[in-house]
Write a protein that holds these residues in place. Structure first.
Motif, PDB file in Angstrom:
ATOM      1  N   GLN A  93       1.090  -1.327   0.318  1.00  0.00           N
ATOM      2  CA  GLN A  93       0.146  -0.292   0.156  1.00  0.00           C
ATOM      3  C   GLN A  93       0.489   1.451   0.347  1.00  0.00           C
ATOM      4  OE1 GLN A  93      -2.823   0.085   2.983  1.00  0.00           O
ATOM      5  NE2 GLN A  93      -3.726  -1.786   2.895  1.00  0.00           N
ATOM      6  N   ILE A  94       2.125   0.931   0.248  1.00  0.00           N
ATOM      7  CA  ILE A  94       3.273   2.515   0.192  1.00  0.00           C
ATOM      8  C   ILE A  94       3.023   2.886  -1.166  1.00  0.00           C
ATOM      9  CG2 ILE A  94       5.448   3.134   0.034  1.00  0.00           C
ATOM     10  CD1 ILE A  94       6.091   1.136   1.954  1.00  0.00           C
ATOM     11  N   ALA A  95       2.723   4.370  -1.747  1.00  0.00           N
ATOM     12  CA  ALA A  95       2.857   4.476  -2.982  1.00  0.00           C
ATOM     13  C   ALA A  95       2.627   6.470  -2.561  1.00  0.00           C
ATOM     14  CB  ALA A  95       0.933   4.934  -3.350  1.00  0.00           C
ATOM     15  N   THR A  96       3.156   6.611  -3.781  1.00  0.00           N
ATOM     16  CA  THR A  96       3.765   8.376  -3.936  1.00  0.00           C
ATOM     17  C   THR A  96       2.609   8.875  -3.862  1.00  0.00           C
ATOM     18  OG1 THR A  96       3.315   8.067  -6.734  1.00  0.00           O
ATOM     19  CG2 THR A  96       5.376   7.439  -6.076  1.00  0.00           C
ATOM     20  N   ILE A 123       7.730  11.906  -3.697  1.00  0.00           N
ATOM     21  CA  ILE A 123       7.033  11.588  -2.086  1.00  0.00           C
ATOM     22  C   ILE A 123       6.732  10.579  -1.691  1.00  0.00           C
ATOM     23  CG2 ILE A 123       5.655  13.159  -0.109  1.00  0.00           C
ATOM     24  CD1 ILE A 123       6.149  15.393  -1.023  1.00  0.00           C
ATOM     25  N   VAL A 124       6.869   9.959  -0.966  1.00  0.00           N
ATOM     26  CA  VAL A 124       6.600   8.522  -0.502  1.00  0.00           C
ATOM     27  C   VAL A 124       5.361   8.148   0.623  1.00  0.00           C
ATOM     28  CG1 VAL A 124       6.826   6.086  -0.191  1.00  0.00           C
ATOM     29  CG2 VAL A 124       8.199   7.478  -2.464  1.00  0.00           C
ATOM     30  N   VAL A 125       3.804   8.395   0.074  1.00  0.00           N
ATOM     31  CA  VAL A 125       3.275   7.647   1.640  1.00  0.00           C
ATOM     32  C   VAL A 125       4.037   6.508   1.885  1.00  0.00           C
ATOM     33  CG1 VAL A 125       0.573   7.654   2.529  1.00  0.00           C
ATOM     34  CG2 VAL A 125       1.858   9.450   1.028  1.00  0.00           C
ATOM     35  N   PHE A 126       4.504   6.001   3.503  1.00  0.00           N
ATOM     36  CA  PHE A 126       4.699   4.764   3.803  1.00  0.00           C
ATOM     37  C   PHE A 126       3.431   4.549   4.962  1.00  0.00           C
ATOM     38  CE2 PHE A 126       7.201   7.675   6.585  1.00  0.00           C
ATOM     39  CZ  PHE A 126       7.214   7.022   8.090  1.00  0.00           C
ATOM     40  N   ALA A 127       2.679   5.746   5.931  1.00  0.00           N
ATOM     41  CA  ALA A 127       1.983   5.757   7.188  1.00  0.00           C
ATOM     42  C   ALA A 127       1.090   6.450   7.199  1.00  0.00           C
ATOM     43  CB  ALA A 127       2.339   6.285   8.491  1.00  0.00           C
ATOM     44  N   LEU A 128      -0.247   6.155   6.888  1.00  0.00           N
ATOM     45  CA  LEU A 128      -1.323   7.128   7.939  1.00  0.00           C
ATOM     46  C   LEU A 128      -1.541   7.945   9.156  1.00  0.00           C
ATOM     47  CD1 LEU A 128      -3.827   5.536   5.021  1.00  0.00           C
ATOM     48  CD2 LEU A 128      -1.903   7.077   4.939  1.00  0.00           C
TER      49      LEU A 128
END
Length: 207
Positions: A93-96, A123-128
């Motif tokens: 689920q990691i994504a730009t 920029i890479v999203v790894f947590a919410l």
């Protein structure tokens, strides 16, 4: 950060939340409303990521994930606060940030602010997480500076800032020795602040 260190931080954090609650133990209305915080502000250590999953994520992104992150999720595990102060995403689920905004917020980059896409691609999203009861935020690794450093600065992005071009023009924050240590410590700080703010708001409302 190893599992022993993280467990110590978890225990310290949960003891601090307990102290926040016990400080108002004589307030029956408060306890009836907020005793749930004992559970909500607990810190969970989930399953470990598999090296093959991380390899696939890096190939999909065409970016190398920070070594401290890779070591942490493969030896300790994916972590989260039950309060949603943050939760780490599984590798698939990691994504730009550009993909996340397009998918979750229906941003059409070809029509709306196309000049921002080049930045959000790096920029890479790894947590919410939840910044508060309304605002949703993303915790990201920042690749905009094009340096050869293996560790990447953290970048926090709230959905309300989608069209704030100046936000993306900011220079990335200076990276420390370990990206993941910074992230974990900031997560504990944010969760405790959030718990304290909820208690303060409740007490002010019922004074």
């Amino acid at each position: 950060m190893d599992l022993n260190t993280l467990t110590e931080l978890k225990n310290t954090h949960e003891a601090a939340v307990e102290q926040l609650l016990l400080a108002h133990k004589d307030n029956e209305a408060f306890f009836a409303e907020y005793s749930y915080m004992r559970d909500e502000y607990c810190f969970d250590i989930g399953g470990k990521a598999e090296p093959a999953e991380l390899k696939a994520a890096q190939e999909r992104l065409s970016m190398a994930l920070p070594p401290s992150y890779v070591e942490f999720v493969t030896t300790v595990g994916l972590t989260r606060f039950r309060s949603n102060a943050y939760k780490m995403l599984p590798p698939d689920q990691i994504a730009t940030l550009s993909d996340v905004l397009e998918t979750q917020w229906k941003v059409n980059w070809s029509r709306e602010h196309p000049q921002l896409k080049a930045n959000t691609d790096k920029i890479v999203v790894f947590a919410l997480g939840n910044a508060d009861q309304q605002d949703f935020y993303y915790v990201c690794f920042d690749y905009r500076d094009n340096t050869q450093s293996a560790e990447r600065p953290l970048f926090y992005f709230c959905q309300d800032e989608i069209w704030d071009a100046s936000h993306f023009a900011q220079q990335p924050s200076e990276v420390g020795k370990s990206t993941i240590d910074t992230f974990i410590m900031q997560g504990f700080e944010h969760a405790l602040e959030e718990a304290d703010e909820l208690i303060t708001c409740f007490l002010e409302e019922y004074e």
